[in-house]
Scaffold this motif. Sequence first.
Motif, PDB file in Angstrom:
ATOM      1  N   GLN A  49      51.897  43.763  41.392  1.00 21.28           N
ATOM      2  CA  GLN A  49      51.331  45.105  41.497  1.00 21.28           C
ATOM      3  C   GLN A  49      49.868  45.150  41.926  1.00 21.28           C
ATOM      4  OE1 GLN A  49      53.216  47.890  41.093  1.00 21.28           O
ATOM      5  NE2 GLN A  49      54.961  46.515  40.793  1.00 21.28           N
ATOM      6  N   VAL A  50      49.101  44.137  41.573  1.00 17.18           N
ATOM      7  CA  VAL A  50      47.654  44.162  41.850  1.00 17.18           C
ATOM      8  C   VAL A  50      47.279  43.223  42.993  1.00 17.18           C
ATOM      9  CG1 VAL A  50      45.340  43.897  40.881  1.00 17.18           C
ATOM     10  CG2 VAL A  50      47.211  44.695  39.427  1.00 17.18           C
ATOM     11  N   ARG A  51      47.627  41.962  42.859  1.00 15.08           N
ATOM     12  CA  ARG A  51      47.236  40.985  43.875  1.00 15.08           C
ATOM     13  C   ARG A  51      47.819  41.307  45.242  1.00 15.08           C
ATOM     14  NH1 ARG A  51      48.443  34.680  42.917  1.00 15.08           N
ATOM     15  NH2 ARG A  51      50.488  35.284  43.726  1.00 15.08           N
ATOM     16  N   SER A  52      49.011  41.845  45.260  1.00 18.25           N
ATOM     17  CA  SER A  52      49.648  42.197  46.533  1.00 18.25           C
ATOM     18  C   SER A  52      48.832  43.237  47.297  1.00 18.25           C
ATOM     19  CB  SER A  52      51.066  42.718  46.295  1.00 18.25           C
ATOM     20  OG  SER A  52      51.058  43.852  45.443  1.00 18.25           O
ATOM     21  N   VAL A  53      48.189  44.133  46.562  1.00 17.15           N
ATOM     22  CA  VAL A  53      47.334  45.160  47.181  1.00 17.15           C
ATOM     23  C   VAL A  53      46.086  44.515  47.778  1.00 17.15           C
ATOM     24  CG1 VAL A  53      45.873  47.175  46.723  1.00 17.15           C
ATOM     25  CG2 VAL A  53      48.143  46.999  45.679  1.00 17.15           C
ATOM     26  N   LEU A  54      45.508  43.557  47.048  1.00 11.92           N
ATOM     27  CA  LEU A  54      44.269  42.909  47.480  1.00 11.92           C
ATOM     28  C   LEU A  54      44.480  41.949  48.654  1.00 11.92           C
ATOM     29  CD1 LEU A  54      42.799  42.103  43.954  1.00 11.92           C
ATOM     30  CD2 LEU A  54      42.057  43.926  45.498  1.00 11.92           C
ATOM     31  N   GLU A  55      45.732  41.574  48.904  1.00 10.87           N
ATOM     32  CA  GLU A  55      46.011  40.613  49.970  1.00 10.87           C
ATOM     33  C   GLU A  55      46.734  41.225  51.160  1.00 10.87           C
ATOM     34  OE1 GLU A  55      46.232  36.435  47.473  1.00 10.87           O
ATOM     35  OE2 GLU A  55      48.113  37.444  47.970  1.00 10.87           O
ATOM     36  N   TYR A  56      46.961  42.519  51.110  1.00 13.33           N
ATOM     37  CA  TYR A  56      47.702  43.169  52.194  1.00 13.33           C
ATOM     38  C   TYR A  56      46.954  43.046  53.527  1.00 13.33           C
ATOM     39  CZ  TYR A  56      50.134  46.735  54.904  1.00 13.33           C
ATOM     40  OH  TYR A  56      50.833  47.387  55.882  1.00 13.33           O
ATOM     41  N   CYS A  57      47.607  42.453  54.513  1.00 16.70           N
ATOM     42  CA  CYS A  57      47.031  42.256  55.855  1.00 16.70           C
ATOM     43  C   CYS A  57      45.744  41.427  55.826  1.00 16.70           C
ATOM     44  CB  CYS A  57      46.757  43.595  56.533  1.00 16.70           C
ATOM     45  SG  CYS A  57      48.247  44.441  57.087  1.00 16.70           S
ATOM     46  N   SER A  58      45.605  40.553  54.838  1.00 18.90           N
ATOM     47  CA  SER A  58      44.360  39.794  54.700  1.00 18.90           C
ATOM     48  C   SER A  58      44.076  38.876  55.882  1.00 18.90           C
ATOM     49  CB  SER A  58      44.388  38.963  53.414  1.00 18.90           C
ATOM     50  OG  SER A  58      45.407  37.972  53.466  1.00 18.90           O
ATOM     51  N   THR A  59      45.112  38.459  56.603  1.00 23.06           N
ATOM     52  CA  THR A  59      44.902  37.602  57.778  1.00 23.06           C
ATOM     53  C   THR A  59      44.045  38.302  58.814  1.00 23.06           C
ATOM     54  OG1 THR A  59      47.073  36.586  57.408  1.00 23.06           O
ATOM     55  CG2 THR A  59      46.061  36.240  59.548  1.00 23.06           C
ATOM     56  N   VAL A  60      44.142  39.616  58.875  1.00 17.04           N
ATOM     57  CA  VAL A  60      43.378  40.390  59.863  1.00 17.04           C
ATOM     58  C   VAL A  60      41.900  40.459  59.490  1.00 17.04           C
ATOM     59  CG1 VAL A  60      43.093  42.659  60.939  1.00 17.04           C
ATOM     60  CG2 VAL A  60      45.390  41.780  60.470  1.00 17.04           C
TER      61      VAL A  60
ATOM     62  N   ASN B  93      46.902  31.460  53.224  1.00 18.50           N
ATOM     63  CA  ASN B  93      47.794  32.406  53.896  1.00 18.50           C
ATOM     64  C   ASN B  93      47.474  32.522  55.380  1.00 18.50           C
ATOM     65  OD1 ASN B  93      49.181  32.981  51.535  1.00 18.50           O
ATOM     66  ND2 ASN B  93      47.898  34.741  51.013  1.00 18.50           N
ATOM     67  N   ALA B  94      46.181  32.461  55.710  1.00 18.80           N
ATOM     68  CA  ALA B  94      45.768  32.536  57.110  1.00 18.80           C
ATOM     69  C   ALA B  94      46.274  31.320  57.891  1.00 18.80           C
ATOM     70  CB  ALA B  94      44.248  32.632  57.210  1.00 18.80           C
ATOM     71  N   LEU B  95      46.138  30.133  57.293  1.00 17.58           N
ATOM     72  CA  LEU B  95      46.610  28.912  57.947  1.00 17.58           C
ATOM     73  C   LEU B  95      48.128  28.939  58.102  1.00 17.58           C
ATOM     74  CD1 LEU B  95      46.071  26.115  59.098  1.00 17.58           C
ATOM     75  CD2 LEU B  95      46.165  25.199  56.773  1.00 17.58           C
ATOM     76  N   LYS B  96      48.816  29.411  57.079  1.00 20.36           N
ATOM     77  CA  LYS B  96      50.277  29.502  57.145  1.00 20.36           C
ATOM     78  C   LYS B  96      50.701  30.454  58.269  1.00 20.36           C
ATOM     79  CE  LYS B  96      52.248  29.810  53.169  1.00 20.36           C
ATOM     80  NZ  LYS B  96      52.778  30.362  51.880  1.00 20.36           N
ATOM     81  N   PHE B  97      49.984  31.584  58.368  1.00 26.32           N
ATOM     82  CA  PHE B  97      50.283  32.560  59.422  1.00 26.32           C
ATOM     83  C   PHE B  97      50.026  31.966  60.807  1.00 26.32           C
ATOM     84  CE2 PHE B  97      48.778  35.816  62.378  1.00 26.32           C
ATOM     85  CZ  PHE B  97      49.841  36.716  62.363  1.00 26.32           C
TER      86      PHE B  97
ATOM     87  N   LYS C  72      54.445  28.816  66.695  1.00 23.89           N
ATOM     88  CA  LYS C  72      55.863  28.618  67.017  1.00 23.89           C
ATOM     89  C   LYS C  72      56.556  29.889  67.484  1.00 23.89           C
ATOM     90  CE  LYS C  72      56.175  24.988  63.493  1.00 23.89           C
ATOM     91  NZ  LYS C  72      56.828  24.562  62.217  1.00 23.89           N
ATOM     92  N   ASN C  73      55.824  31.005  67.427  1.00 24.13           N
ATOM     93  CA  ASN C  73      56.402  32.295  67.796  1.00 24.13           C
ATOM     94  C   ASN C  73      56.059  32.635  69.256  1.00 24.13           C
ATOM     95  OD1 ASN C  73      56.499  35.312  68.109  1.00 24.13           O
ATOM     96  ND2 ASN C  73      57.207  35.190  65.990  1.00 24.13           N
ATOM     97  N   GLU C  74      57.060  32.958  70.049  1.00 23.34           N
ATOM     98  CA  GLU C  74      56.843  33.239  71.476  1.00 23.34           C
ATOM     99  C   GLU C  74      55.885  34.406  71.699  1.00 23.34           C
ATOM    100  OE1 GLU C  74      60.511  33.794  73.481  1.00 23.34           O
ATOM    101  OE2 GLU C  74      61.255  31.765  73.093  1.00 23.34           O
ATOM    102  N   SER C  75      55.915  35.370  70.815  1.00 22.90           N
ATOM    103  CA  SER C  75      55.079  36.563  70.983  1.00 22.90           C
ATOM    104  C   SER C  75      53.606  36.298  70.709  1.00 22.90           C
ATOM    105  CB  SER C  75      55.572  37.690  70.071  1.00 22.90           C
ATOM    106  OG  SER C  75      56.911  38.026  70.351  1.00 22.90           O
ATOM    107  N   PHE C  76      53.304  35.281  69.889  1.00 23.26           N
ATOM    108  CA  PHE C  76      51.923  35.036  69.471  1.00 23.26           C
ATOM    109  C   PHE C  76      51.362  33.689  69.903  1.00 23.26           C
ATOM    110  CE2 PHE C  76      53.772  37.850  66.149  1.00 23.26           C
ATOM    111  CZ  PHE C  76      52.972  38.953  66.358  1.00 23.26           C
ATOM    112  N   SER C  77      52.205  32.797  70.387  1.00 23.45           N
ATOM    113  CA  SER C  77      51.749  31.440  70.721  1.00 23.45           C
ATOM    114  C   SER C  77      50.670  31.425  71.802  1.00 23.45           C
ATOM    115  CB  SER C  77      52.932  30.580  71.172  1.00 23.45           C
ATOM    116  OG  SER C  77      53.577  31.155  72.301  1.00 23.45           O
ATOM    117  N   SER C  78      50.647  32.450  72.667  1.00 16.99           N
ATOM    118  CA  SER C  78      49.644  32.501  73.744  1.00 16.99           C
ATOM    119  C   SER C  78      48.225  32.658  73.203  1.00 16.99           C
ATOM    120  CB  SER C  78      49.953  33.668  74.693  1.00 16.99           C
ATOM    121  OG  SER C  78      49.947  34.906  73.999  1.00 16.99           O
ATOM    122  N   PHE C  79      48.093  33.095  71.942  1.00 13.50           N
ATOM    123  CA  PHE C  79      46.776  33.224  71.318  1.00 13.50           C
ATOM    124  C   PHE C  79      46.210  31.870  70.903  1.00 13.50           C
ATOM    125  CE2 PHE C  79      48.452  37.535  70.490  1.00 13.50           C
ATOM    126  CZ  PHE C  79      47.398  38.289  70.995  1.00 13.50           C
TER     127      PHE C  79
END
Length: 214
Positions: free
Chosen positions: A72-83, A134-138, A144-151
């Motif tokens: 309930q709490v940590r999930s809010v604090l980490e939402y879209c944190s990679t961005v 989480n950022a490294l995992k992303f 490995k993803n065709e849509s994002f590998s060009s980055f």
Amino acid sequence: DKQFTTDIVLKKEKLQTVSQTKLLGTIITDELKWNENTKYIVKKANLKMRMLHKFSKFTKNKSHIMHIFKSQVRSVLEYCSTVWHSGLTKSDSKDIERIQKAAVKIMMGKNYEGYSKSLKFLKLDSLHERREKNALKFAKKSVKNESFSSFFPKHPEGHTMRKRYSDRYLVSKAHTERYRRSAVPYLQRLLNEDHLKQKKILNTLLQVNNDVHL
């Protein structure tokens, strides 16, 4: 030095210009700073913390309280944190971490002896450490993803100037500190750091194996 506005017209209608907006639950400003988003998620997490305080009065079971905190709490604090993680100021990071510190105090109760010791006891990472993981995992998934590998383009295989521990991925050139700290260049550097770490570990293991055979 000069102030000006850009009029954007779509289907003969002028689009409204705003200084900030909420996009998929994340506050984005025209300055590309994350303090407003931090205020938003901290306020939202504090409302969730009320539930944690009330729940803790009915049980002293740390695992139950921790489950509520994570879901309930940590999930809010980490939402879209990679961005936004790489663009946080120290002040923003402290404001976010303060929420988990308060939750840890609730979990530990009278046994609380400091944030670091309590995290080790509860087998929790700091929120800053979790965001980096989480950022490294992303980033690894994106490669490995065709849509994002060009980055994440790799250095040419036959590059003659490559050193023993050279970077594996090209890092976007940044002419401003703001862009250098933005998500994509940060993730590129993170992948290089992880690649370097893995190569050093592999070389160490090979050296140990050679020493054993000798």
